[in-house]
Design an enzyme around this catalytic site. Structure first.
Site, PDB file in Angstrom:
ATOM      1  CD1 TRP A 198      35.661  -9.284  -0.575  1.00  0.00           C
ATOM      2  CD2 TRP A 198      36.282 -10.892  -2.011  1.00  0.00           C
ATOM      3  NE1 TRP A 198      34.617  -9.488  -1.463  1.00  0.00           N
ATOM      4  CE2 TRP A 198      34.971 -10.462  -2.348  1.00  0.00           C
ATOM      5  CE3 TRP A 198      36.884 -11.900  -2.769  1.00  0.00           C
ATOM      6  CZ2 TRP A 198      34.263 -11.016  -3.418  1.00  0.00           C
ATOM      7  CZ3 TRP A 198      36.182 -12.445  -3.839  1.00  0.00           C
ATOM      8  CH2 TRP A 198      34.885 -12.008  -4.153  1.00  0.00           C
ATOM      9  CB  SER A 215      32.741  -3.000  -2.081  1.00  0.00           C
ATOM     10  OG  SER A 215      33.891  -3.802  -2.162  1.00  0.00           O
ATOM     11  CE1 TYR A 216      31.667  -9.926  -6.781  1.00  0.00           C
ATOM     12  CE2 TYR A 216      29.377  -9.267  -6.986  1.00  0.00           C
ATOM     13  CZ  TYR A 216      30.418 -10.108  -7.335  1.00  0.00           C
ATOM     14  OH  TYR A 216      30.214 -11.132  -8.228  1.00  0.00           O
ATOM     15  CE1 TYR A 221      31.224  -9.208   0.021  1.00  0.00           C
ATOM     16  CE2 TYR A 221      30.403  -7.064  -0.643  1.00  0.00           C
ATOM     17  CZ  TYR A 221      31.380  -8.035  -0.695  1.00  0.00           C
ATOM     18  OH  TYR A 221      32.499  -7.843  -1.458  1.00  0.00           O
ATOM     19  CG  ASP A 279      38.142   2.700  -1.363  1.00  0.00           C
ATOM     20  OD1 ASP A 279      38.135   1.680  -0.654  1.00  0.00           O
ATOM     21  OD2 ASP A 279      37.672   2.739  -2.512  1.00  0.00           O
ATOM     22  CG  HIS A 307      36.473  -0.728   1.012  1.00  0.00           C
ATOM     23  ND1 HIS A 307      36.393  -0.237  -0.269  1.00  0.00           N
ATOM     24  CD2 HIS A 307      35.746  -1.880   1.001  1.00  0.00           C
ATOM     25  CE1 HIS A 307      35.678  -1.057  -1.024  1.00  0.00           C
ATOM     26  NE2 HIS A 307      35.268  -2.054  -0.278  1.00  0.00           N
TER      27      HIS A 307
END
Length: 581
Positions: free
Chosen positions: A167, A119-120, A48, A255, A290
Site C-alpha cells: 500500500w 477500504s480507505y 486513489y 478480506d 479485498h
C-alpha cells in the site's frame, strides 16, 4: 428502483474546488442530472484518484447519477488534484465534515448526504460520521476494520508486512509525482514489480524502496509497535457512541478487515448515539477478498450467487434513507452472509448466529504430525496421554503464505483460497486432519484455537490455519490467525516468554461461514510464520522495525496435546433441525 435518466442528461463538472476550514482546497468531480429539481447527494472521498472512483468494484458515478443522485467524488487531502499534505487519516474527520456540509448547500442538491466507498474510502466515512455533520444521513462502508492498530497495521503484535508495504509503495507514487520526482515514481513502480524482494529487505524501518520524504508515516507505524494513544486517537472501536447514522457494512470472508467490519456492525448496534443508528445497522458478508469483487476468489468459483450485486443493494439502501422511499430496503434481515461450500445466502438477526454452538476438535497424533505425510489427527475425542509434536522455525526460511487474508492486490499480496499442499509438505508445518466426513459440518461464527505450546526462544510466533480438504486432496485455507508470543496477554504491554515454559495461547482465526461437505475433511495447520502476510519473527524480543538478519535465532517449537494440555480448535457448528431433535 427509480427510472433511469439517460446518460446524455447527466452533467459532469470536473475539478470543483471545495474549501476546508484551514484554507486548504480539495477538489471534486460532480455528476448530476440536468434537471430543475434537486437530488440527494452521494459522496465518495478517495485517496486513489477521483477520476477512477473505485470503479474496479463499483459502477461509474454517472450510473448513480442516472438513478437520481448528485454524485461527488473527491480527492482526499494531499492526493491527486487536492491541495495539502497526505497524512493518512489525520484530518479526514474534519475534511469529511466540511465536504458534507458544503455538498448539502449546493443549489441543485437536497440537503441529505450519503457516503460510499471501500477500504480507505470507507475509513473516511467512519471518521466523518464521528464528527457528526448535521446533513450526513447514512453511510455504506465496505471492507474496513475497527482499529488502526489491530487488524490493520499489526495483528496480535505481528506487523502486517505485505498489505502495509504494498500500500505504501502504491500511494507514494502519487506523492513522488506531486513533488516532480518522476525518477522516484519510476523507482516505486520497479519496487512494486519486484515486491517480493522488498518484503525480504531488513531492517523494515529502513526499507530502501520506501523513501522517508514520500511516506514518513511508514516509519512512524514501525516506531509504534504496541497499541497505545498513537493508534487509539483514530480508531473507531473507541468511538461507536458518536455514530448517529444508519450504516450498511460490507465485508468479505477473505478480506483482511472482516473481523473489524463485523465488530463495527456489532459495536454501533450496541453503542450508537441514537436509536435510529442502533436500530439500522446492516451487515452483508460476501465470500470475497479485498478486491476485485467477484464470484471468482483465489482458486475457487463460489457460483452465481456470489456475483457482485453491491451497486443494486446500494441503490436500495440510499433510496431508503436519502429518498425516504419506505418500499426500499424493506424487510431486510440485519445480517446476510454467504455460506461457502453450499454457496448460498443465509440471514440472521445477529452475528455470530445464535444457532451456532462452539464445538472443540482436538489436535492429536500418535507419533509425529509434521507435514501432510505425518499422522496428525483432528478428533472430537479429547486426548489422554500423548507425546507432543515438535518442529523448528528459523526466520531465514519462513513458511510462505499461500492465499489468505491480506490486501489489497492479489498479484502483490497473499489473498483468497489457495491449495495449501505446497506448504503442508514441509516438516515445519504440523498438520492435523479429521477423518473423511460422512455428514456435512456447517461452521458459522468465530473460530478460535487454543494452543498449548513451548518455545526455546524468548519470543516467537504461532500461526494456525483452518483448512477444507477436498476429496481429491486439494486443501483450501478457510481462516487463519497469528499470535506473537510476547503479545499473548496484552497488545499494550508485551512481555517475553520463558524458554521451555508451556503457555496457553488463544488464537482467533476470525469469522467464517462454510459447510464442510461429505467426503471432505477438516484440517488445522500449525506453524510459526506466514510470510509475507506478516513479518518474520527473529525469535528475539525486539521491535519489528529494527530486526536484521544478524538477529535471527533458531526456535524449537513444541505443541502439546494431552489431558492437561488439550490443544483444540473451537468450531461454531450449526446443527440441522433433524440433529437437534
Amino acid at each position: 428502483m427509480t427510472n433511469r435518466i439517460p446518460i446524455d442528461q447527466i452533467i459532469t463538472e470536473k475539478h470543483v474546488p471545495v474549501p476546508m476550514r484551514d484554507g486548504v482546497t480539495l477538489y471534486a468531480d460532480i455528476y448530476r442530472p440536468d434537471a430543475p429539481e434537486r437530488h440527494p447527494v452521494l459522496l465518495m472521498r478517495t485517496p486513489y484518484n477521483k477520476a477512477d472512483a473505485q470503479t474496479m468494484n463499483y459502477a461509474h458515478p454517472s450510473w448513480y447519477a442516472q438513478h437520481g443522485y448528485v454524485v461527488i467524488v473527491q480527492d482526499t487531502r494531499g492526493r491527486w488534484e487536492s491541495e495539502g499534505e497526505f497524512q493518512p487519516y489525520r484530518t479526514e474527520a474534519e475534511d469529511g465534515y466540511d465536504t458534507i456540509e458544503w455538498a448539502a448547500g449546493l443549489p441543485y442538491a437536497l440537503p441529505k448526504v450519503g457516503m460510499y466507498g471501500f477500504s480507505y474510502a470507507a475509513a473516511v466515512q467512519w471518521l466523518a460520521a464521528t464528527s457528526r455533520p448535521p446533513h450526513l444521513t447514512c453511510i455504506a462502508p465496505a471492507m474496513i476494520g475497527s482499529d488502526s492498530y489491530q487488524g490493520k497495521t499489526y495483528r496480535s503484535g505481528a506487523f502486517a508486512l505485505a498489505s502495509i508495504q504494498s500500500w505504501v509503495l502504491f500511494v507514494a507514487q502519487d506523492t513522488a509525482l506531486r513533488k516532480g520526482r518522476t525518477d522516484w515514481a519510476a523507482e516505486l513502480g520497479a519496487s512494486l514489480a519486484g515486491i517480493h524482494g522488498v518484503y525480504r529487505s531488513l531492517p523494515l524501518k529502513r526499507t530502501a524502496a520506501i523513501r522517508e520524504e514520500l511516506a514518513p508515516y511508514y516509519r512512524e507505524w514501525l516506531e509504534h509497535p504496541v497499541r497505545g494513544p498513537y493508534w487509539t486517537v483514530r480508531s473507531l472501536r473507541e468511538r461507536y457512541g458518536a455514530i448517529e447514522v444508519p450504516a450498511l457494512h460490507v465485508g468479505g470472508w477473505y478480506d483482511l478487515f472482516v473481523d473489524g467490519t463485523i465488530e463495527n456492525f456489532n459495536g454501533v448496534r450496541a453503542q450508537g448515539a441514537t436509536a435510529q443508528a442502533r436500530d439500522n445497522q446492516y451487515l452483508i458478508v460476501e465470500p470475497w477478498y479485498h478486491m476485485p469483487w467477484s464470484r471468482y476468489v483465489g482458486e475457487l468459483d463460489f457460483g452465481p450467487e456470489a456475483a457482485n450485486r453491491i451497486d443494486r443493494l446500494q441503490l436500495e439502501w440510499f433510496g431508503r434513507w436519502l429518498k425516504e422511499d419506505a418500499s426500499q430496503w424493506s424487510g431486510v434481515a440485519p445480517v446476510q452472509y454467504f455460506v461457502m461450500g453450499d454457496n448460498r445466502w443465509k440471514q440472521a438477526e445477529q452475528w455470530p448466529p445464535q444457532s451456532a454452538a462452539e464445538t472443540p476438535f482436538y489436535l492429536r497424533s500418535a507419533s509425529r504430525a509434521n507435514s501432510v505425510s505425518g499422522d496428525g489427527a483432528l478428533t472430537e475425542e479429547p486426548p489422554e496421554a500423548e507425546h507432543p509434536d515438535t518442529f523448528v522455525y528459523h526466520p531465514s526460511i519462513p513458511v510462505p503464505a499461500l492465499g489468505g487474508r491480506s490486501g489489497a492486490v492479489p498479484e502483490l499480496t497473499p489473498m483468497g483460497p489457495k491449495n495449501q499442499l505446497p506448504v503442508e509438505v514441509r516438516n515445519d508445518v504440523l498438520v492435523y486432519t479429521s477423518v473423511t466426513l460422512e455428514e456435512e459440518v456447517a461452521v458459522e461464527g468465530n473460530v478460535t484455537v487454543v494452543l498449548y505450546a513451548a518455545t526455546t526462544a524468548e519470543d516467537t510466533d504461532f500461526v494456525v490455519k483452518l483448512v477444507d480438504v477436498h476429496p481429491d486432496g486439494r486443501a483450501y485455507n478457510v481462516a487463519e490467525g497469528i499470535v506473537r508470543a510476547s503479545f499473548r496477554h496484552s497488545l499494550e504491554h508485551p512481555q517475553p516468554v520463558t524458554p521451555g515454559e508451556i503457555v496457553r495461547y488463544e488464537i482467533p482465526l476470525g469469522p467464517t461461514a462454510i459447510v464442510f461437505k461429505k467426503r471432505h475433511a477438516i484440517r488445522v495447520d500449525v506453524t510459526s510464520s506466514l510470510f509475507p502476510t506478516f513479518d518474520r519473527n527473529p525469535n528475539r524480543f525486539m521491535p519489528p522495525g529494527e530486526t536484521t538478519e544478524a538477529d535471527f535465532a533458531t526456535a524449537t517449537q513444541t505443541v502439546y496435546h494431552d489431558r492437561l494440555h488439550p490443544s483444540h480448535v473451537l468450531l461454531p457448528i450449526v446443527r440441522s433441525a433433524q440433529e437437534t431433535k
